[in-house]
Design a protein around this motif. Structure first.
Motif, short mmCIF file in Angstrom:
data_model
loop_
_atom_site.label_atom_id
_atom_site.label_comp_id
_atom_site.label_asym_id
_atom_site.label_seq_id
_atom_site.Cartn_x
_atom_site.Cartn_y
_atom_site.Cartn_z
N PHE A 53 0.68 -1.26 -0.04
CA PHE A 53 -0.22 0.10 0.21
C PHE A 53 1.24 0.94 -0.19
CE2 PHE A 53 -3.39 2.35 2.06
CZ PHE A 53 -4.08 2.97 1.26
N ASP A 73 -5.58 7.09 4.83
CA ASP A 73 -5.86 5.78 5.12
C ASP A 73 -4.69 4.96 4.98
OD1 ASP A 73 -8.69 6.47 4.55
OD2 ASP A 73 -8.02 5.47 2.08
N ILE A 120 -5.62 2.59 8.85
CA ILE A 120 -5.09 1.25 8.77
C ILE A 120 -4.04 0.75 10.29
CG2 ILE A 120 -4.54 -1.14 7.53
CD1 ILE A 120 -6.04 0.89 4.98
N ILE A 138 -12.88 5.06 6.30
CA ILE A 138 -11.01 5.08 4.71
C ILE A 138 -11.49 5.35 3.70
CG2 ILE A 138 -9.43 2.47 3.35
CD1 ILE A 138 -10.36 0.75 6.10
N LYS A 139 -11.06 5.76 2.73
CA LYS A 139 -12.06 6.41 1.84
C LYS A 139 -10.82 5.93 0.70
CE LYS A 139 -12.86 11.41 3.03
NZ LYS A 139 -12.22 11.25 4.88
N SER A 140 -9.68 5.33 0.45
CA SER A 140 -9.07 5.45 -1.45
C SER A 140 -9.42 3.55 -1.56
CB SER A 140 -8.08 5.65 -0.80
OG SER A 140 -7.37 4.67 -0.24
N SER A 150 -7.84 1.54 -2.35
CA SER A 150 -6.58 0.92 -1.64
C SER A 150 -6.41 0.40 -0.09
CB SER A 150 -4.97 1.86 -2.54
OG SER A 150 -4.84 1.51 -3.83
N GLY A 151 -7.25 1.18 -0.13
CA GLY A 151 -6.98 1.11 1.63
C GLY A 151 -8.20 0.85 2.04
N VAL A 182 -6.65 -3.34 1.60
CA VAL A 182 -5.44 -3.38 2.16
C VAL A 182 -6.92 -3.83 3.32
CG1 VAL A 182 -3.61 -2.51 3.85
CG2 VAL A 182 -4.10 -2.39 1.58
N TYR A 183 -8.18 -2.84 4.24
CA TYR A 183 -8.59 -3.40 5.00
C TYR A 183 -9.51 -4.78 4.64
CZ TYR A 183 -12.52 -3.85 8.50
OH TYR A 183 -13.24 -4.44 9.17
#
Lengths: 238, 202
Positions: free
Chosen positions: A119, A181, A185, B175-177, B179-180, B183-184
């Motif tokens: 990421f 993000d 995270i 989380i907005k993106s 990609s994010g 990942v989550y």
């Protein structure tokens, strides 16, 4: 929140906020100030005092943003500062974040951290593309505008007529979102199977970098872009 | 919402006195000026509750004009410090507070505008923040790189519903993106990292 003035001592600035140091380095300022004040130092180094103070205060105080004053400086001065910030980001800040991240991963055998690294890499690619685009397209366009504007010509050459600053400068939002993000995270969702000290350091670096970028974007979006728009307008209206 | 107190008063003793009295409220940020001259440098403040504590002697059209832009993107209230009597009702935007007022009077006036209850609404319970089954389905598909249209077809729902689910997911996870979100989904084992090309999806 205090505002630094021309008679403030350089050493006090750093004692109050050590994060100003890398910002000062962009002006070629280095430590060993003795008792010099801001104005004495700027005189010595040939730095434009008002510009230096505006940038330092803007960075020091998130609420402080003297838009009118900042827009009174030349685009050349602002572009030069922004380019030095880019250089700082690419040559020092990102490599440091990467060193810390490698150590974090090296000292743990968490597969999740590798996902975080992927990421991060994605974020970095976006950021580098954005910076490259500004350096290759946006900044040269603004500098050219300034040159034509300064020459007293009242008209834009036809080669530039089809462009506006908005054809170049893209929103920062998408890139910024990824950095937020990434932090969020780690804070909320990453299982803590890592060395705490390593992870804290990684997170500190991200926070500090984000702060620096916010300040940087604020100067691009609220100073450089409006300045370019004003020059475009005055040249197009003839 | 950020809570800010902007003190505009020529007397340093009064400015510092107010700061000392409100210091225990750690989430109130304080800015102070001896006059309104530098206010414009702070116009970038957004989405905050601002209380201006102003010397009544400074009240004039110029100051009103300097304060009004803050009202566009913030909720503002003006508290004039006066030698005279208190003249405050909670509903009014402007009020007069006597310099003889007690600490408690000052604090309670500030609290009325800042609102002790406003934060409660933002604090949602853990349960309402966790994803519903449907939202988890959507999140999986987002992580796998599906478009809104594809998701709507796969789940037999409208695109409008897909978008509404996505907004809820983003609000709940913060989380907005894409990609994010991917990942989550991987970290929470909603999708199996082994079976996908992680590099290309994130």
């Amino acid at each position: 929140m205090e505002i630094f003035h021309k008679d403030s001592r350089m050493s006090d600035l750093i004692h109050r906020n050590f994060l100003l140091l890398p910002v000062m380095n962009r002006f070629g300022v280095r430590l060993g100030f003795g008792d010099k004040t801001v104005s004495e130092l700027c005189l010595d180094k040939g730095i434009e005092l008002d510009f230096f103070l505006a940038i330092i205060n803007t960075f020091n105080n998130h609420d402080y943003f003297p838009e009118d004053e900042l827009r009174s400086f030349s685009a050349t001065l602002i572009v030069d500062y922004l380019k030095k910030s880019h250089h700082d980001f690419l040559k020092f800040r990102l490599p440091k974040i990467e060193r810390v991240l490698s150590r974090l991963i090296g000292n743990s055998n968490s597969e999740d951290l590798k996902i975080i690294q992927t990421f991060y890499k994605k974020y970095k690619t976006d950021l580098v593309t954005h910076i490259k685009d500004e350096e290759e397209n946006t900044f040269p366009y603004v500098l050219q505008l300034q040159k034509i504007h300064d020459s007293g010509t009242k008209q834009l050459p036809s080669s530039l007529l089809t462009y506006t600053i908005h054809s170049f400068e893209k929103e920062h939002t998408n890139v910024d979102e990824k950095l937020f993000d990434l932090k969020n995270i780690i804070i909320k969702y990453l299982p803590p199977q890592y060395d705490d000290v390593d992870c804290n350091e990684f997170l500190f670096e991200l926070f500090e970098f984000e702060r620096d970028l916010t300040d940087h974007a604020r100067i691009e979006d609220n100073i450089l872009v409006p300045m370019a728009m004003a020059m475009e307008k005055s040249l197009k209206d003839g | 919402m950020d809570k800010r107190i902007i003190i505009i008063h020529p007397s340093q003793i009064i400015r510092q006195g107010i700061i000392a009295l409100v210091r225990t409220r750690i989430d109130w940020e304080i800015i102070e000026f001896c006059d309104g001259g530098e206010l414009s440098h702070y116009r970038s403040i957004r989405n905050a509750r601002i209380i201006f504590v102003v010397d009544v002697g400074l009240a004039n059209d110029e100051l009103t004009n300097a304060l009004s832009p803050f009202g566009e993107s913030n909720s503002i209230k003006i508290l004039y410090l006066t030698q005279g009597e208190n003249n405050c009702t909670s509903a009014d935007n402007d009020c007069h507070l006597s310099l003889n007022a007690s600490k408690d009077e000052l604090l309670s006036l500030l609290e009325v505008h800042f609102g002790t209850g406003s934060n409660l609404a933002q604090k949602k319970s853990a349960e309402s923040m966790s994803l519903t089954e449907r939202e988890r389905d959507i999140l999986k598909l987002v992580a796998l790189g599906r478009s809104n249209k594809e998701m709507a077809q796969l789940l037999s729902i409208s695109i409008h519903t897909v978008i509404s689910h996505r907004k809820n997911i983003t609000d709940k996870l913060n989380i907005k993106s894409i990609s994010g979100l991917t990942v989550y989904a991987i970290l929470n084992r909603l999708i199996d990292a082994e079976s996908i090309d992680v590099e290309s999806l994130i």
